[in-house]
Design a protein around this motif. Sequence first.
Motif, short mmCIF file in Angstrom:
data_model
loop_
_atom_site.label_atom_id
_atom_site.label_comp_id
_atom_site.label_asym_id
_atom_site.label_seq_id
_atom_site.Cartn_x
_atom_site.Cartn_y
_atom_site.Cartn_z
N ASP A 5 0.86 -1.25 0.09
CA ASP A 5 0.00 0.05 0.10
C ASP A 5 1.03 1.30 0.16
O ASP A 5 0.47 2.41 -0.64
N LEU A 8 2.42 2.31 -3.43
CA LEU A 8 1.09 2.63 -4.35
C LEU A 8 0.77 4.33 -3.96
O LEU A 8 0.45 4.96 -5.06
N ASP A 9 0.68 4.43 -2.85
CA ASP A 9 0.10 5.83 -2.31
C ASP A 9 1.03 6.78 -2.77
O ASP A 9 0.78 7.93 -3.18
N THR A 10 2.65 6.48 -2.59
CA THR A 10 3.60 7.52 -3.28
C THR A 10 3.49 7.77 -4.73
O THR A 10 3.74 8.79 -5.10
N ARG A 11 3.11 6.58 -5.20
CA ARG A 11 3.14 6.76 -6.64
C ARG A 11 1.84 7.76 -7.11
O ARG A 11 2.01 8.44 -7.98
N GLU A 12 0.82 7.29 -6.51
CA GLU A 12 -0.31 8.16 -6.78
C GLU A 12 -0.04 9.71 -6.21
O GLU A 12 -0.48 10.66 -7.06
N ALA A 13 0.69 9.80 -5.17
CA ALA A 13 0.84 11.14 -4.76
C ALA A 13 1.96 12.11 -5.77
O ALA A 13 1.77 13.17 -6.08
N ALA A 15 2.14 11.13 -9.02
CA ALA A 15 1.41 11.38 -10.22
C ALA A 15 0.44 12.68 -9.94
O ALA A 15 0.49 13.49 -10.76
N ILE A 16 -0.19 12.75 -8.89
CA ILE A 16 -0.93 14.04 -8.68
C ILE A 16 -0.17 15.23 -8.58
O ILE A 16 -0.66 16.22 -9.19
#
Length: 130
Positions: A5, A8-13, A15-16
Motif C-alpha cells: 500500500d 502505491l500511495d507515493t506513486r499516486e501522490a 502522479a497527482i
Amino acid sequence: MYKFDLPLDTREANAIARRRNGEQQRKSRIFDARTRQIGVDTAGLSAQIEEKRLRDQVENERKNAYDSEMVKNSQICTLLDTRQKNDTMQQNVQLNKFRSEQQTAASRREFDLYDPESKKKSIQIDEQQC
C-alpha cells in the motif's frame, strides 16, 4: 498492514503532484500576456516561406552555375584533346617525311655491308677498270 500500500500511495501522490505542476505551468503560459499568442502568426510563416524560397533560388542558381562551368570545362577538355591528337598526328607525319627524305638507306654507316645491289656495282666497277 501490507507493504504494498505504501509505494502505491507515493506513486499516486507523485502522479497527482506532477499533474498539478503541469496544470500550474499551463495556466502561467496561458494567462501570461507576453508569451501568449492567439491564432497563427501569418507574417512569421510567410517570412519563413519567403526565406526558404530565396534559399532554394540561391541553391538553384549555384547548381546552374556549377553545371554551366562543368559543360564549359568539358568543351575545353574536348578541344584540348582534339588539338593534342592533331599535334601528335602532325608530328608523326613530319617524322615520317624526315625519315623518308633525310634518313635513306644509302646514308647509313653500314650501308656497304647490306647493300642489295653491291654485286652489280662491283661488276660495273670491274668493267670500268678494264
